[in-house]
Design a protein around this motif. Structure first.
Motif, PDB file in Angstrom:
ATOM      1  N   SER A   1       0.846  -1.193   0.000  1.00  0.00           N
ATOM      2  CA  SER A   1       0.000   0.000   0.000  1.00  0.00           C
ATOM      3  C   SER A   1       0.881   1.241   0.000  1.00  0.00           C
ATOM      4  N   ALA A   2       0.240   2.378  -0.125  1.00  0.00           N
ATOM      5  CA  ALA A   2       0.957   3.652  -0.202  1.00  0.00           C
ATOM      6  C   ALA A   2       1.831   3.880   1.023  1.00  0.00           C
ATOM      7  N   VAL A   3       2.950   4.557   0.796  1.00  0.00           N
ATOM      8  CA  VAL A   3       3.841   4.965   1.884  1.00  0.00           C
ATOM      9  C   VAL A   3       3.705   6.483   1.962  1.00  0.00           C
ATOM     10  N   ALA A   4       2.931   6.948   2.925  1.00  0.00           N
ATOM     11  CA  ALA A   4       2.635   8.377   3.058  1.00  0.00           C
ATOM     12  C   ALA A   4       3.647   9.053   3.972  1.00  0.00           C
ATOM     13  N   GLU A   5       3.746  10.361   3.838  1.00  0.00           N
ATOM     14  CA  GLU A   5       4.668  11.127   4.675  1.00  0.00           C
ATOM     15  C   GLU A   5       4.328  10.914   6.153  1.00  0.00           C
ATOM     16  N   GLY A   6       5.339  10.624   6.926  1.00  0.00           N
ATOM     17  CA  GLY A   6       5.158  10.385   8.347  1.00  0.00           C
ATOM     18  C   GLY A   6       4.973   8.928   8.725  1.00  0.00           C
ATOM     19  N   ASN A   7       4.695   8.048   7.727  1.00  0.00           N
ATOM     20  CA  ASN A   7       4.616   6.614   8.033  1.00  0.00           C
ATOM     21  C   ASN A   7       5.951   6.139   8.591  1.00  0.00           C
ATOM     22  N   THR A   8       5.874   5.212   9.525  1.00  0.00           N
ATOM     23  CA  THR A   8       7.084   4.682  10.154  1.00  0.00           C
ATOM     24  C   THR A   8       7.181   3.188   9.900  1.00  0.00           C
ATOM     25  N   ILE A   9       8.361   2.740   9.528  1.00  0.00           N
ATOM     26  CA  ILE A   9       8.648   1.313   9.400  1.00  0.00           C
ATOM     27  C   ILE A   9       9.674   0.983  10.476  1.00  0.00           C
ATOM     28  N   SER A  10       9.330   0.055  11.359  1.00  0.00           N
ATOM     29  CA  SER A  10      10.227  -0.346  12.447  1.00  0.00           C
ATOM     30  C   SER A  10      10.734  -1.752  12.202  1.00  0.00           C
ATOM     31  N   LEU A  11      12.038  -1.922  12.270  1.00  0.00           N
ATOM     32  CA  LEU A  11      12.661  -3.232  12.141  1.00  0.00           C
ATOM     33  C   LEU A  11      13.257  -3.591  13.488  1.00  0.00           C
TER      34      LEU A  11
ATOM     35  N   ALA B   1      21.110 -11.411   6.153  1.00  0.00           N
ATOM     36  CA  ALA B   1      22.108 -11.187   7.199  1.00  0.00           C
ATOM     37  C   ALA B   1      23.506 -11.466   6.666  1.00  0.00           C
ATOM     38  N   LYS B   2      24.472 -10.711   7.149  1.00  0.00           N
ATOM     39  CA  LYS B   2      25.864 -10.917   6.774  1.00  0.00           C
ATOM     40  C   LYS B   2      26.543 -11.937   7.678  1.00  0.00           C
ATOM     41  N   LYS B   3      25.911 -12.216   8.830  1.00  0.00           N
ATOM     42  CA  LYS B   3      26.448 -13.202   9.775  1.00  0.00           C
ATOM     43  C   LYS B   3      25.365 -14.231  10.064  1.00  0.00           C
ATOM     44  N   LYS B   4      25.787 -15.425  10.418  1.00  0.00           N
ATOM     45  CA  LYS B   4      24.839 -16.491  10.728  1.00  0.00           C
ATOM     46  C   LYS B   4      24.310 -16.339  12.143  1.00  0.00           C
ATOM     47  N   GLY B   5      23.068 -16.734  12.340  1.00  0.00           N
ATOM     48  CA  GLY B   5      22.502 -16.745  13.682  1.00  0.00           C
ATOM     49  C   GLY B   5      21.082 -16.221  13.723  1.00  0.00           C
ATOM     50  N   GLY B   6      20.352 -16.696  14.703  1.00  0.00           N
ATOM     51  CA  GLY B   6      18.958 -16.308  14.881  1.00  0.00           C
ATOM     52  C   GLY B   6      18.773 -14.872  15.312  1.00  0.00           C
ATOM     53  N   ALA B   7      19.835 -14.224  15.791  1.00  0.00           N
ATOM     54  CA  ALA B   7      19.723 -12.832  16.239  1.00  0.00           C
ATOM     55  C   ALA B   7      19.375 -11.892  15.091  1.00  0.00           C
ATOM     56  N   TYR B   8      19.590 -12.335  13.859  1.00  0.00           N
ATOM     57  CA  TYR B   8      19.351 -11.470  12.702  1.00  0.00           C
ATOM     58  C   TYR B   8      18.000 -11.697  12.049  1.00  0.00           C
ATOM     59  N   ASN B   9      17.158 -12.555  12.640  1.00  0.00           N
ATOM     60  CA  ASN B   9      15.774 -12.691  12.170  1.00  0.00           C
ATOM     61  C   ASN B   9      14.990 -11.488  12.664  1.00  0.00           C
ATOM     62  N   LEU B  10      14.242 -10.862  11.771  1.00  0.00           N
ATOM     63  CA  LEU B  10      13.397  -9.739  12.187  1.00  0.00           C
ATOM     64  C   LEU B  10      12.268 -10.268  13.056  1.00  0.00           C
ATOM     65  N   ARG B  11      11.953  -9.549  14.119  1.00  0.00           N
ATOM     66  CA  ARG B  11      10.835  -9.930  14.974  1.00  0.00           C
ATOM     67  C   ARG B  11       9.530  -9.560  14.290  1.00  0.00           C
ATOM     68  N   THR B  12       8.531 -10.382  14.470  1.00  0.00           N
ATOM     69  CA  THR B  12       7.247 -10.115  13.836  1.00  0.00           C
ATOM     70  C   THR B  12       6.407  -9.170  14.680  1.00  0.00           C
ATOM     71  N   GLY B  13       5.428  -8.584  14.049  1.00  0.00           N
ATOM     72  CA  GLY B  13       4.522  -7.678  14.720  1.00  0.00           C
ATOM     73  C   GLY B  13       4.173  -6.518  13.813  1.00  0.00           C
ATOM     74  N   PRO B  14       3.392  -5.578  14.278  1.00  0.00           N
ATOM     75  CA  PRO B  14       3.043  -4.419  13.449  1.00  0.00           C
ATOM     76  C   PRO B  14       4.263  -3.525  13.278  1.00  0.00           C
ATOM     77  N   HIS B  15       4.719  -3.385  12.045  1.00  0.00           N
ATOM     78  CA  HIS B  15       5.941  -2.636  11.788  1.00  0.00           C
ATOM     79  C   HIS B  15       5.723  -1.366  10.987  1.00  0.00           C
ATOM     80  N   GLN B  16       4.505  -1.078  10.570  1.00  0.00           N
ATOM     81  CA  GLN B  16       4.253   0.167   9.847  1.00  0.00           C
ATOM     82  C   GLN B  16       3.092   0.876  10.512  1.00  0.00           C
ATOM     83  N   SER B  17       3.256   2.171  10.685  1.00  0.00           N
ATOM     84  CA  SER B  17       2.162   2.941  11.287  1.00  0.00           C
ATOM     85  C   SER B  17       1.955   4.227  10.507  1.00  0.00           C
TER      86      SER B  17
END
Length: 133
Positions: A44-54, A117-133
């Motif tokens: 969907s559209a990415v409007a001014e002020g929308n936030t994407i959290s990783l 990821a540039k390194k191996k490991g589970g620490a580099y998996n993105l956590r799930t959840g609402p990431h755009q507001s």
């Protein structure tokens, strides 16, 4: 996992000499780690002020959409209808981020941004959840 002492130093050892222990364990790694591959699909559209959290590895990296993004590495351009060219144009913005660049290689495929990821490991998996507001 058990640890077996194969060789230990004498009870009295001089401090300028090497004091050597030889240890052996019985825990064998059977599967080598893999690089995490994370995707962000723009539907969907990415409007001014929308936030994407990783969120990954105990850290949160935020991108804010702006009509004229600055060079901070924390802003991305807006788009009324994100298509493949828009998502490809986001790559330099994600690569310029101080935290993401050492950890991920950023590519795209269609309307999907791919963070490998540039390194191996589970620490580099993105956590799930609402990431755009």
């Amino acid at each position: 996992m058990a640890i077996i002492v194969n060789q230990s130093p004498p009870d009295v050892s001089f401090s300028l000499n090497r004091i050597i222990y030889e240890l052996q364990g019985n825990d064998i790694v059977q599967i080598a780690g893999v690089l995490a591959v994370n995707t962000i699909t723009f539907t969907s559209a990415v409007a001014e002020g929308n936030t994407i959290s990783l969120r990954y590895n105990g850290r949160e990296v935020r991108f804010v959409a702006a009509a004229v993004p600055d060079a901070s590495g924390n802003q991305i351009p807006v788009s009324a209808t994100p298509d493949a060219s828009y998502v490809a144009s986001l790559i330099p913005y994600f690569q310029n981020n101080f935290y993401l660049d050492p950890d991920y290689t950023v590519t795209s495929s269609g309307t999907t941004l791919i963070l490998t990821a540039k390194k191996k490991g589970g620490a580099y998996n993105l956590r799930t959840g609402p990431h755009q507001s």
